[in-house]
Scaffold this active site. Structure first.
Site, PDB file in Angstrom:
ATOM      1  N   ARG A 241      29.031 -27.180  20.700  1.00 47.36           N
ATOM      2  CA  ARG A 241      29.330 -26.081  21.616  1.00 47.36           C
ATOM      3  C   ARG A 241      29.630 -24.840  20.788  1.00 47.36           C
ATOM      4  O   ARG A 241      30.314 -24.925  19.757  1.00 47.36           O
ATOM      5  CB  ARG A 241      30.560 -26.397  22.475  1.00 47.36           C
ATOM      6  N   GLU A 270      26.571 -18.406  26.672  1.00 47.67           N
ATOM      7  CA  GLU A 270      25.135 -18.673  26.869  1.00 47.67           C
ATOM      8  C   GLU A 270      24.711 -18.255  28.261  1.00 47.67           C
ATOM      9  O   GLU A 270      25.515 -18.351  29.190  1.00 47.67           O
ATOM     10  CB  GLU A 270      24.856 -20.177  26.678  1.00 47.67           C
ATOM     11  N   HIS A 289      19.994 -24.216  23.473  1.00 40.80           N
ATOM     12  CA  HIS A 289      20.777 -25.371  23.942  1.00 40.80           C
ATOM     13  C   HIS A 289      19.867 -26.488  24.490  1.00 40.80           C
ATOM     14  O   HIS A 289      19.918 -26.816  25.678  1.00 40.80           O
ATOM     15  CB  HIS A 289      21.802 -24.930  25.004  1.00 40.80           C
TER      16      HIS A 289
HETATM   17  C1  DGY Z   1      25.622 -32.199  26.563  1.00 37.35           C
HETATM   18  O1  DGY Z   1      25.223 -33.240  27.071  1.00 37.35           O
HETATM   19  O2  DGY Z   1      26.814 -31.917  26.451  1.00 37.35           O
HETATM   20  C2  DGY Z   1      24.561 -31.260  26.119  1.00 37.35           C
HETATM   21  O3  DGY Z   1      25.076 -30.202  25.430  1.00 37.35           O
HETATM   22  C3  DGY Z   1      23.759 -30.806  27.314  1.00 37.35           C
HETATM   23  O4  DGY Z   1      22.440 -30.783  26.936  1.00 37.35           O
END
Ligand code: DGY
Length: 330
Positions: A241, A270, A289
């Site tokens: 993240r 984002e 992402h």
């Molecule tokens: C998650 O599963 O947390 C990913 O970042 C989404 O694609």
């Protein structure tokens, strides 16, 4: 409308087969605009009516949404991460939170390793070089990048995805360091990963790979000081993240040559637009992402997210429950 059928709101269009089981017992309403997230006022209006929400990482489920959601029993997030949801508020309100672990582990590890390799070997620059017609002769040091094999990878966040990335690293004869909240003995035995302090990892790794979840403890874990501790030849990879990184600090570190490059699948806020300062660096590889974005895995995630809702609404304990304490209290 049959008043006895539960109401489920799904915030993005998903493959029909993944949500068909929900339609057998519930009224299912889907936000139909494929490339646009649900506006927050619409989400609040739907949450007011809903027994269940099937949400995405791009949906912010904050206090305001939750306080209007008087009938809400479960939120199933189609992601392993759930930092987009105010879990403590939901827990206080007795709302179950579910996620989609396991089904995306290998796919996300593939993307993380691909991003590492693309950053090391400058693949996007090389692709642009050919496509833009610059390739008029071969050169001995043309687009020379860094080796990956036999280097040191430092994984921050040695959970399921971290361990799967480490497994890939063994195929490249890499030295594997990791930093985690707690020791991961399984990873140590299975892939020979060695536990290091955060600072030692930063100082020793050629590739620092961030895979820790975003929590109040990990927010801005990577500061200017962290980047300064890395080797000038080091590359920073983030597939977790954006909030784990102080982006301004990363920009300064890149400007000053404190590190050799970065591969980023995630950003603090984002989506980013093409004026984002990180995009001005040729040694930054940026992705939108897509860690878990294979067709197979996205379908598996959607199925698990639906299954969580079906279980919760039928009074069973959902397979992928995050806030167990709510269930215990029921
Ligand atoms: C998650 O599963 O947390 C990913 O970042 C989404 O694609």
């Amino acid at each position: 409308m049959d008043k006895n059928r539960p109401y489920i709101f799904i915030t993005r269009k998903l493959p029909e087969n993944t949500i068909a089981p929900l339609k057998e017992f519930a009224k299912v309403v889907v936000w139909e605009k494929e490339d646009e997230p649900v506006p927050s006022d619409h989400l609040i209006a739907e949450a007011k009516k809903a027994d269940a929400l099937l949400t995405m990482v791009s949906d912010r489920i904050d206090k305001e949404v939750l306080k209007s959601a008087k009938n809400l029993k479960v939120i199933s997030n189609m992601a392993v991460g759930y930092d987009n949801i105010d879990v403590s508020e939901a827990t206080n309100r007795g709302i179950l939170i579910c996620n989609t672990p396991d089904v995306l582990t290998e796919t996300t590890a593939d993307l993380t390793f691909a991003l590492l390799m693309a950053t090391a070997r400058r693949l996007p620059e090389a692709v642009d070089y050919v496509k833009e017609g610059h390739w008029d002769q071969w050169g001995p040091m043309l687009l020379a990048g860094a080796d990956v094999h036999h280097k040191t990878i430092g994984i921050v966040g040695m959970g399921r995805i971290g361990t799967a990335v480490a497994k890939r690293a063994t195929g490249f004869d890499m030295n594997i360091l990791y930093f985690n909240r707690s020791r991961n003995r399984e990873a140590e035995t299975k892939v020979g990963a060695k536990y290091a302090s955060f600072d030692n990892l930063l100082q020793q790794a050629d590739f620092i790979v961030c895979l820790a979840p975003l929590t109040s403890d990990t927010k801005h874990l990577f500061t200017y000081d962290s980047f300064k501790k890395m080797m000038p030849t080091a590359r920073f990879i983030n597939a977790s993240r954006g909030g784990l990184v102080d982006e301004q600090a990363l920009i300064s570190a890149l400007e000053e040559g404190q590190i050799a490059g970065a591969g980023l699948d995630v950003f603090e806020s984002e989506p980013i637009d093409n004026n984002h300062p990180l995009l001005s660096f040729p040694n930054v590889v940026a992705l939108p992402h897509i860690g878990s974005a294979s067709v197979e895995t996205r379908e598996a995630m959607a199925k698990l997210a639906s299954q969580n809702i079906a279980e919760a609404l039928k009074g069973k304990r959902p397979k992928a429950l995050v806030n167990h304490e709510v269930y215990e209290e029921e």
